[in-house]
Motif scaffolding. Sequence first.
Motif, PDB file in Angstrom:
ATOM      1  N   LYS A  31     -33.097  65.240 -13.554  1.00 45.88           N
ATOM      2  CA  LYS A  31     -33.268  64.889 -14.969  1.00 45.88           C
ATOM      3  C   LYS A  31     -33.221  66.128 -15.839  1.00 45.88           C
ATOM      4  O   LYS A  31     -32.667  66.110 -16.949  1.00 45.88           O
ATOM      5  CB  LYS A  31     -34.596  64.140 -15.156  1.00 45.88           C
ATOM      6  CG  LYS A  31     -34.618  62.723 -14.580  1.00 45.88           C
ATOM      7  CD  LYS A  31     -35.946  62.050 -14.893  1.00 45.88           C
ATOM      8  CE  LYS A  31     -35.948  60.582 -14.483  1.00 45.88           C
ATOM      9  NZ  LYS A  31     -35.892  60.379 -13.026  1.00 45.88           N
TER      10      LYS A  31
ATOM     11  N   SER B 133     -26.770  67.897 -21.465  1.00 48.60           N
ATOM     12  CA  SER B 133     -26.532  67.108 -22.682  1.00 48.60           C
ATOM     13  C   SER B 133     -26.776  67.936 -23.925  1.00 48.60           C
ATOM     14  O   SER B 133     -26.027  67.839 -24.920  1.00 48.60           O
ATOM     15  CB  SER B 133     -27.446  65.874 -22.682  1.00 48.60           C
ATOM     16  OG  SER B 133     -27.179  65.043 -21.579  1.00 48.60           O
TER      17      SER B 133
ATOM     18  N   LYS C 282     -28.003  61.848 -24.608  1.00 53.28           N
ATOM     19  CA  LYS C 282     -28.820  61.919 -23.398  1.00 53.28           C
ATOM     20  C   LYS C 282     -28.823  60.574 -22.700  1.00 53.28           C
ATOM     21  O   LYS C 282     -28.909  59.522 -23.358  1.00 53.28           O
ATOM     22  CB  LYS C 282     -30.257  62.322 -23.755  1.00 53.28           C
ATOM     23  CG  LYS C 282     -30.351  63.653 -24.503  1.00 53.28           C
ATOM     24  CD  LYS C 282     -31.797  63.944 -24.861  1.00 53.28           C
ATOM     25  CE  LYS C 282     -31.931  65.220 -25.667  1.00 53.28           C
ATOM     26  NZ  LYS C 282     -31.356  65.081 -27.034  1.00 53.28           N
ATOM     27  N   PRO C 283     -28.740  60.531 -21.392  1.00 56.12           N
ATOM     28  CA  PRO C 283     -28.834  59.259 -20.660  1.00 56.12           C
ATOM     29  C   PRO C 283     -30.155  58.547 -20.960  1.00 56.12           C
ATOM     30  O   PRO C 283     -31.190  59.189 -21.197  1.00 56.12           O
ATOM     31  CB  PRO C 283     -28.744  59.695 -19.195  1.00 56.12           C
ATOM     32  CG  PRO C 283     -28.063  61.022 -19.223  1.00 56.12           C
ATOM     33  CD  PRO C 283     -28.499  61.674 -20.501  1.00 56.12           C
ATOM     34  N   LYS C 284     -30.134  57.237 -20.937  1.00 59.22           N
ATOM     35  CA  LYS C 284     -31.316  56.452 -21.315  1.00 59.22           C
ATOM     36  C   LYS C 284     -32.506  56.718 -20.384  1.00 59.22           C
ATOM     37  O   LYS C 284     -33.648  56.810 -20.830  1.00 59.22           O
ATOM     38  CB  LYS C 284     -30.969  54.967 -21.309  1.00 59.22           C
ATOM     39  CG  LYS C 284     -30.026  54.558 -22.429  1.00 59.22           C
ATOM     40  CD  LYS C 284     -29.789  53.055 -22.407  1.00 59.22           C
ATOM     41  CE  LYS C 284     -28.861  52.643 -23.552  1.00 59.22           C
ATOM     42  NZ  LYS C 284     -28.611  51.172 -23.564  1.00 59.22           N
TER      43      LYS C 284
ATOM     44  N   ARG D 281     -29.588  67.164 -16.218  1.00 60.86           N
ATOM     45  CA  ARG D 281     -28.862  66.275 -17.125  1.00 60.86           C
ATOM     46  C   ARG D 281     -29.272  66.523 -18.581  1.00 60.86           C
ATOM     47  O   ARG D 281     -28.447  66.501 -19.492  1.00 60.86           O
ATOM     48  CB  ARG D 281     -29.112  64.813 -16.750  1.00 60.86           C
ATOM     49  CG  ARG D 281     -28.429  64.399 -15.465  1.00 60.86           C
ATOM     50  CD  ARG D 281     -28.799  62.964 -15.101  1.00 60.86           C
ATOM     51  NE  ARG D 281     -28.127  62.544 -13.889  1.00 60.86           N
ATOM     52  CZ  ARG D 281     -26.922  61.960 -13.844  1.00 60.86           C
ATOM     53  NH1 ARG D 281     -26.250  61.750 -14.968  1.00 60.86           N
ATOM     54  NH2 ARG D 281     -26.373  61.600 -12.696  1.00 60.86           N
TER      55      ARG D 281
END
Length: 464
Positions: free
Chosen positions: A43, A50, A57-59, A46
């Motif tokens: 996380k 981002s 950003k991923p959910k 990522r």
Amino acid sequence: MASIKRTKSDTFEIRVVIGGQRRSYYPGAKVRTETQASDVADKLDRLAYSVENDEAKPKHVVAWVKALPDRQHNRLADWGLVERRKPKRPEAEITLGKWCTAYINRGNRAESTNGQLEDVQRNLVAFFGSDRKITTITEADAEDFRVWLETEAREVPQGKPKAGLAKNTVRRRVGRAREIFNRAVRDKVIAANPFAKETVTVSGNPERQFFVDASWIERCIAATDCEDWKIMLAFARYAGMRSHETRLQRWSDIDLPNRKMIVRSNKNPPTRVCPIFPELLPHLMRAKEMAPDGAELVVTRYRPEQGISETFRKIVKRAGLTIWPKPMQNLRATRETELIALYPIKDVSSWLGNSAPIAMKHYAMQMKSSFDRAVQHGAGVAVRNPPQNPPHFAATEGNFQQQEESGNFQEPNENRGESPSVVLSGVRRSTEGGTRTLTGLLQLDFESGARDLQNLSRERVYGN
């Protein structure tokens, strides 16, 4: 690419490169396995990617960031990965009046309980002010509030001196205040409850107990033309019902042929079975005869939560009596006292809907009739073979027993039940101090005198 390292404290350190600088992130003790640590590292990678590439950003990363504790979230904000959280509304903005109102409106309580909370709110606002910040109320303020309740809180007509509330009323209201502030502690609005050390346990008050003779209630019943009041007074005095219970009873719950009834209450237990006592029976039969056709409730004029104290005072005055302390509660206490004198307390407490400790602490009273009966009959214990000789009383200074002029010896008397041994009446000082009367002991030295006493006894009794 983030790397994982186990620390000496058996937690994890996650190293990640952000903006060309190596950073160390500590996920805390909740991350216990390498799998969990790898998930956190992923996380972080990522999130950093981002931000550096200005992508969404991923959910699942957004949800993870949102759930982070403030300490860890602030660390990511320091690195520029997230925006700082907006500070919470300052605690000082929460006023006493608003907090009390919010607490009372929260939850599903009985109407009577909310009424008690509203009474406490009025007291708190009257003493502290509605705009007082709850974070500024201290333990010293809570103590001052109690003193104010005890001395000035009672509402009195203008021009009359200030007065305080009763001791148990003060304790109940301080207890409700503690309840209100406990919620503020649980919601982390305040760090500690200022009322935590105040005494809130309600105790019995013998000074306000009053035994109401049955003839007084009969006079009150005769003094009113209201049928509802007649049966309410009978319920309270002869069935020990609480004030609100006298207005909850239904005709469908009253079994006159079998002399029992179901008593409904707003307290626990909500229903109980109680005998229809002989003193109550004629009043119930009259109420049944006078009830309107199809009536469901025994009392139809008054609601359970309605105040009746002022009307009660007028009825007592009309009967030529002076109102007694706690009028309705002392009717209940009087009945419970009478029943406890005749039946096991376990049965009585189940009939009247309280526990045995509560009955003894708040309701049971001493009765003069019991005292008089105890003087006449005691405990009914038959004394067998009472002692034929008067008891010997310990001698005191200036009151020693006199020795016989003919010496310390008396002839044994079989008719008096004495053993055939020397009977002496001497006094000696005990080694522990004080004075002791010892029958069969001369004032002799303990060691040598014991042998002399044995020889003298043989010569006197056996003629040796």
